[in-house]
Design a protein around this motif. Structure first.
Motif, mmCIF file in Angstrom:
data_model
loop_
_atom_site.group_PDB
_atom_site.id
_atom_site.type_symbol
_atom_site.label_atom_id
_atom_site.label_comp_id
_atom_site.label_asym_id
_atom_site.label_seq_id
_atom_site.Cartn_x
_atom_site.Cartn_y
_atom_site.Cartn_z
ATOM 1 N N LEU B 313 0.842 -1.213 0.000
ATOM 2 C CA LEU B 313 0.000 0.000 0.000
ATOM 3 C C LEU B 313 0.868 1.251 0.000
ATOM 4 C CD1 LEU B 313 -3.022 -0.542 2.398
ATOM 5 C CD2 LEU B 313 -3.051 -0.279 -0.061
ATOM 6 N N LEU B 314 1.935 1.206 0.784
ATOM 7 C CA LEU B 314 2.845 2.351 0.850
ATOM 8 C C LEU B 314 3.501 2.594 -0.504
ATOM 9 C CD1 LEU B 314 4.648 2.152 4.278
ATOM 10 C CD2 LEU B 314 3.345 4.065 3.362
ATOM 11 N N ASN B 315 3.977 1.495 -1.122
ATOM 12 C CA ASN B 315 4.586 1.612 -2.450
ATOM 13 C C ASN B 315 3.611 2.233 -3.432
ATOM 14 O OD1 ASN B 315 7.058 0.554 -1.885
ATOM 15 N ND2 ASN B 315 6.463 -1.548 -2.315
ATOM 16 N N ILE B 316 2.361 1.746 -3.350
ATOM 17 C CA ILE B 316 1.326 2.210 -4.266
ATOM 18 C C ILE B 316 1.044 3.694 -4.045
ATOM 19 C CG2 ILE B 316 -1.154 2.006 -4.714
ATOM 20 C CD1 ILE B 316 -0.618 -1.080 -4.153
ATOM 21 N N SER B 317 0.955 4.083 -2.763
ATOM 22 C CA SER B 317 0.622 5.489 -2.514
ATOM 23 C C SER B 317 1.775 6.382 -2.977
ATOM 24 C CB SER B 317 0.272 5.730 -1.050
ATOM 25 O OG SER B 317 1.438 5.649 -0.285
ATOM 26 N N GLN B 318 3.018 5.866 -2.814
ATOM 27 C CA GLN B 318 4.179 6.635 -3.305
ATOM 28 C C GLN B 318 4.121 6.743 -4.828
ATOM 29 O OE1 GLN B 318 7.690 4.640 -1.957
ATOM 30 N NE2 GLN B 318 8.067 6.150 -0.385
ATOM 31 N N MET B 319 3.747 5.621 -5.458
ATOM 32 C CA MET B 319 3.695 5.604 -6.909
ATOM 33 C C MET B 319 2.597 6.549 -7.408
ATOM 34 S SD MET B 319 3.529 2.267 -9.285
ATOM 35 C CE MET B 319 1.864 1.847 -8.938
ATOM 36 N N GLU B 320 1.471 6.530 -6.695
ATOM 37 C CA GLU B 320 0.338 7.405 -7.028
ATOM 38 C C GLU B 320 0.747 8.872 -6.958
ATOM 39 O OE1 GLU B 320 -3.636 7.079 -7.428
ATOM 40 O OE2 GLU B 320 -2.136 6.270 -8.770
ATOM 41 N N ALA B 321 1.553 9.193 -5.938
ATOM 42 C CA ALA B 321 1.967 10.589 -5.761
ATOM 43 C C ALA B 321 3.150 10.920 -6.663
ATOM 44 C CB ALA B 321 2.338 10.815 -4.301
ATOM 45 N N GLY B 322 3.622 9.920 -7.419
ATOM 46 C CA GLY B 322 4.785 10.133 -8.295
ATOM 47 C C GLY B 322 6.054 10.321 -7.499
ATOM 48 N N ALA B 323 6.047 9.806 -6.242
ATOM 49 C CA ALA B 323 7.184 10.079 -5.359
ATOM 50 C C ALA B 323 8.030 8.833 -5.102
ATOM 51 C CB ALA B 323 6.675 10.626 -4.034
ATOM 52 N N ILE B 324 7.852 7.803 -5.942
ATOM 53 C CA ILE B 324 8.609 6.580 -5.702
ATOM 54 C C ILE B 324 10.085 6.804 -6.087
ATOM 55 C CG2 ILE B 324 7.990 5.574 -7.949
ATOM 56 C CD1 ILE B 324 7.800 2.871 -6.484
ATOM 57 N N THR B 325 10.957 6.447 -5.175
ATOM 58 C CA THR B 325 12.394 6.637 -5.446
ATOM 59 C C THR B 325 13.117 5.314 -5.197
ATOM 60 O OG1 THR B 325 12.666 7.333 -3.182
ATOM 61 C CG2 THR B 325 12.526 9.082 -4.820
ATOM 62 N N ILE B 326 14.271 5.170 -5.784
ATOM 63 C CA ILE B 326 15.029 3.944 -5.528
ATOM 64 C C ILE B 326 16.400 4.281 -4.956
ATOM 65 C CG2 ILE B 326 13.884 2.437 -7.209
ATOM 66 C CD1 ILE B 326 16.277 3.042 -9.099
ATOM 67 N N ASN B 327 16.870 3.400 -4.095
ATOM 68 C CA ASN B 327 18.211 3.541 -3.517
ATOM 69 C C ASN B 327 19.027 2.354 -3.996
ATOM 70 O OD1 ASN B 327 17.557 5.852 -1.888
ATOM 71 N ND2 ASN B 327 16.283 4.445 -0.702
ATOM 72 N N LYS B 328 19.933 2.614 -4.932
ATOM 73 C CA LYS B 328 20.696 1.509 -5.526
ATOM 74 C C LYS B 328 21.888 1.114 -4.665
ATOM 75 C CE LYS B 328 19.874 2.154 -10.483
ATOM 76 N NZ LYS B 328 20.579 2.338 -11.743
ATOM 77 N N HIS B 329 21.995 -0.174 -4.450
ATOM 78 C CA HIS B 329 23.166 -0.737 -3.775
ATOM 79 C C HIS B 329 23.544 -1.994 -4.534
ATOM 80 C CE1 HIS B 329 22.755 1.950 -0.377
ATOM 81 N NE2 HIS B 329 21.442 1.710 -0.384
ATOM 82 N N GLU B 330 24.714 -2.525 -4.219
ATOM 83 C CA GLU B 330 25.120 -3.769 -4.874
ATOM 84 C C GLU B 330 24.249 -4.902 -4.328
ATOM 85 O OE1 GLU B 330 29.429 -4.318 -6.313
ATOM 86 O OE2 GLU B 330 29.212 -5.507 -4.486
ATOM 87 N N VAL B 331 23.652 -5.664 -5.249
ATOM 88 C CA VAL B 331 22.726 -6.715 -4.816
ATOM 89 C C VAL B 331 23.253 -8.083 -5.254
ATOM 90 C CG1 VAL B 331 20.382 -7.622 -5.086
ATOM 91 C CG2 VAL B 331 20.736 -5.162 -4.913
ATOM 92 N N GLN B 332 23.253 -9.032 -4.302
ATOM 93 C CA GLN B 332 23.597 -10.429 -4.611
ATOM 94 C C GLN B 332 22.347 -11.078 -5.173
ATOM 95 O OE1 GLN B 332 26.249 -12.319 -4.315
ATOM 96 N NE2 GLN B 332 27.627 -11.472 -2.770
ATOM 97 N N LEU B 333 22.318 -11.241 -6.507
ATOM 98 C CA LEU B 333 21.075 -11.694 -7.145
ATOM 99 C C LEU B 333 20.651 -13.087 -6.715
ATOM 100 C CD1 LEU B 333 20.862 -10.592 -10.842
ATOM 101 C CD2 LEU B 333 19.272 -10.158 -9.002
ATOM 102 N N ASP B 334 21.633 -14.018 -6.611
ATOM 103 C CA ASP B 334 21.235 -15.398 -6.293
ATOM 104 C C ASP B 334 20.543 -15.487 -4.940
ATOM 105 O OD1 ASP B 334 23.616 -14.628 -5.299
ATOM 106 O OD2 ASP B 334 24.789 -16.316 -6.103
ATOM 107 N N ARG B 335 21.058 -14.698 -3.990
ATOM 108 C CA ARG B 335 20.448 -14.721 -2.651
ATOM 109 C C ARG B 335 19.028 -14.139 -2.711
ATOM 110 N NH1 ARG B 335 24.061 -12.165 1.866
ATOM 111 N NH2 ARG B 335 25.514 -13.705 1.075
ATOM 112 N N LEU B 336 18.899 -13.027 -3.466
ATOM 113 C CA LEU B 336 17.584 -12.371 -3.603
ATOM 114 C C LEU B 336 16.572 -13.323 -4.239
ATOM 115 C CD1 LEU B 336 16.113 -9.498 -3.492
ATOM 116 C CD2 LEU B 336 16.631 -9.381 -5.902
#
Lengths: 137, 479
Positions: B313-336
């Motif tokens: 719901l929070l993601n959606i409300s952020q997306m609705e307000a056009g305020a969704i942001t991302i914080n990029k970090h190095e991600v271990q894909l296999d673990r994810l």
């Protein structure tokens, strides 16, 4: 045990269905659990139940269609119906109760204690039976 | 310019000339009479008494005629001008004379001509300006997205713009002139709306109604307004009919309403389970420890589900307000991926689906927002399981090359119709397919997934055939 009142639960959520059955069995009812509306309707057309506890939202045949079939196609006017729903104010509660002669519509999250006492009032058991500890289907 | 003192009027000049001639004549006559009487020439005197006044008369008449020549000319021109309505000022002629009267007339004419020349220029300028403005207004009228038709008091169309013709599915605006506006609108709406249009037409006040093109909302909803040019009900006047297509607005409202219902349902369901199990544990003290543990686990799982939904719901409300942001970090894909599969595979097993998972031998580390990427991938895998019937097949594949990484989720599920495919990633969109409607969903999962892909500089592509299955590919750049 022949005087046990028979209750059919139509609930697609196994999590909730199980806990309702657990509590109703402990209160001395003979409980059958159906995973959807169609299975419930099949059971209702072959067996006699004293009360139906049905969810409103179910895939395929929903609670409203099930009650409609029960009252108007199977012409079963004796069975008590209690409905529970995760809907809120958008549900025409009074209209639905009058049209399908539903005793009560409970909104989720409802109290299991309230449901049990409601059923005990609607279909009084001759005696309180010892707890039935069975959760597996 | 003639000085006021030196100027003598026509009457003055005529009388002065007559007086001068009269005095000169009288003097000559007296001189001649005296001389002739002295000489004793009475006969000659008599002849002179006739000839001299006659000569004076003739000469005086000639002099007067000469003096009043230009006045006569002016008088003739003015008489013609006064008697002929079509006579233009330009036809008045100046006089070739330095006579003060003629000079005055010439100057007056020059002024009049100058004035009328300015008038002409002004009129031509105003006409040019007017036609330019009319063209601009016509441009504005034609470019309006609202359909506008101006109707006479009899309800027939006098003028309309292109949007009006487009809305009533006609290519030519001219072909609609002279038709009854109510007939034209009634052709395109459902029965109940037809009555509303008739009522609108019968009323004398300015009114607005909403009309549906059919019982299916997506077929179109119009807001039709009729404004009277005059508010006098006893005297029917021209009316202006405006149509605005509000289909998208109505669909968004309906989708939002549907979302609130869905969200409420999604919140109530785990809450109902938590309450039921907690109440059961508190009521019955004699439950075996093993079963108690099972109940506690259920409460825990349901609380987790609830928390996850609150996050969504929070993601959606952020997306609705056009305020969704991302914080990029190095991600271990296999673990994810392991985490996602651990949460999703049991759901697939519950439906007896065959669940295949294949991954490239060595996955690179990528720069991404771990939580949002996990939510996006969970959406794709979750949807595949959700919309694939029992016994179906779900395949998750992860490939990588030097620059990008491809997550492919394929299923043998209900598929997506060609009609629904372009709308699939729109916010709140849910297919009208009964198999989709029977399952709970916010209609925001794919919109969120697409937004996450976009924010990472990637994209999402979809292939699907109704009743055969779907294939979603999420492509992300590695850096």
């Amino acid at each position: 045990m022949t005087d046990k009142k028979k209750i059919l639960i139509a609930e697609d959520s196994t999590v909730l269905g199980d806990v309702i059955r657990f509590n109703l069995q402990r209160s001395g009812f003979d409980v059958t659990l159906a995973r959807n509306g169609s299975i419930a309707l099949q059971l209702l057309s072959t067996e006699k139940f004293d009360c139906l506890v049905t969810d409103f939202e179910m895939p395929g045949m929903n609670g409203e269609d099930l009650c409609d079939h029960l009252r108007n196609v199977l012409n079963n006017h004796d069975i008590h119906i209690v409905m529970c729903s995760a809907k809120g104010m958008e549900l025409d509660r009074e209209g639905l109760k009058a049209r399908l002669r539903i005793e009560e519509i409970l909104f989720k999250p409802f109290s299991i204690r309230d449901l049990t006492s409601l059923l005990q009032k609607l279909v009084p058991t001759a005696q309180q039976n010892p707890p039935q500890l069975a959760l597996s289907t | 310019m003639i000085a006021a003192q030196s100027y003598r009027s026509l009457t003055q000049r005529l009388s002065e000339q007559y007086l001068l001639f009269g005095l000169a004549g009288l003097f000559c006559f007296t001189l001649t009479a005296v001389y002739l009487s002295w000489q004793g020439l009475f006969l000659t005197f008599s002849a002179a008494a006739v000839c001299v006044p006659l000569g004076l008369l003739l000469f005086g008449s000639f002099a007067v005629r000469r003096t009043s020549h230009w006045h006569e000319n002016i008088e003739r021109q003015l008489t013609q001008f006064a008697n002929n309505a079509n006579h233009s000022v330009a036809e008045l002629r100046p006089l070739p004379s330095v006579d003060p009267f003629a000079a005055g007339w010439n100057q007056l004419l020059a002024r009049v001509h100058e004035h009328s020349a300015w008038n002409g220029v002004e009129r031509r300028l105003s006409e040019a300006l007017h036609s330019q403005q009319a063209k601009q207004w016509e441009g504005v009228f034609q470019s309006l997205s609202e359909g506008i038709a101006i109707c006479g008091s009899d309800g027939k169309i006098i003028q309309l713009n292109r949007s009006f013709a487009t809305l009533v599915k006609k290519a030519e605006t001219k072909a609609l002139i002279g038709l009854y506006v109510t007939d034209l609108l009634s052709e395109h709406v459902d029965d109940a709306s037809r009555e509303r249009i008739a009522a609108l037409s019968a009323s004398h006040a300015t009114q607005v109604v909403e009309v549906n093109r059919s019982s299916d909302l997506s077929q179109g909803v119009w807001r039709v307004s009729r404004m009277m040019q005059s508010s006098d009900s006893s005297n029917p006047s021209d009316s202006i009919w405006t149509i605005r297509d509000i289909t998208q607005q109505k669909l968004a409202e309906k989708a939002r309403e549907q979302f609130v219902f869905t969200a409420t349902h999604e919140l109530r369901t785990p809450l109902a389970n938590i309450r039921a199990y907690a109440e059961t544990l508190s009521m019955a003290g004699d439950i075996p420890a093993e079963q108690q543990q099972e109940f506690y686990n259920t409460i825990n799982n349901e609380a987790t589900r609830l928390a996850r939904f609150v996050d969504e719901l929070l993601n959606i409300s952020q997306m609705e307000a056009g305020a969704i942001t991302i914080n990029k970090h190095e991600v271990q894909l296999d673990r994810l991926l392991d985490e996602i599969l651990a949460s999703q595979r049991p759901l697939s097993d519950e439906k007896n689906q065959s669940f295949d998972y294949s991954v490239a031998p060595k996955l690179p580390k990528i720069m991404a927002d771990k939580d949002k990427l996990a939510a996006a991938l969970t959406n794709l895998v979750g949807n595949a399981i959700k919309y694939t019937p029992e016994g179906g097949k779900v395949t998750v594949k992860v490939d990588a090359d030097a620059t990008r990484i491809l997550f492919t989720v394929e299923d043998s599920g209900i598929g997506i119709s060609a009609e629904d495919l372009p709308k699939l990633c729109s916010k709140f969109f849910r297919s009208s397919d009964t198999r989709v409607q029977a399952l709970v969903g916010s209609g925001l999962g794919l919109a969120f997934t697409q937004e996450v892909a976009r924010l990472h500089g990637g994209d999402i592509s979809i292939r699907s055939k109704l009743n055969q299955g779907s294939c979603f590919t999420l492509e992300l750049p590695i850096r």
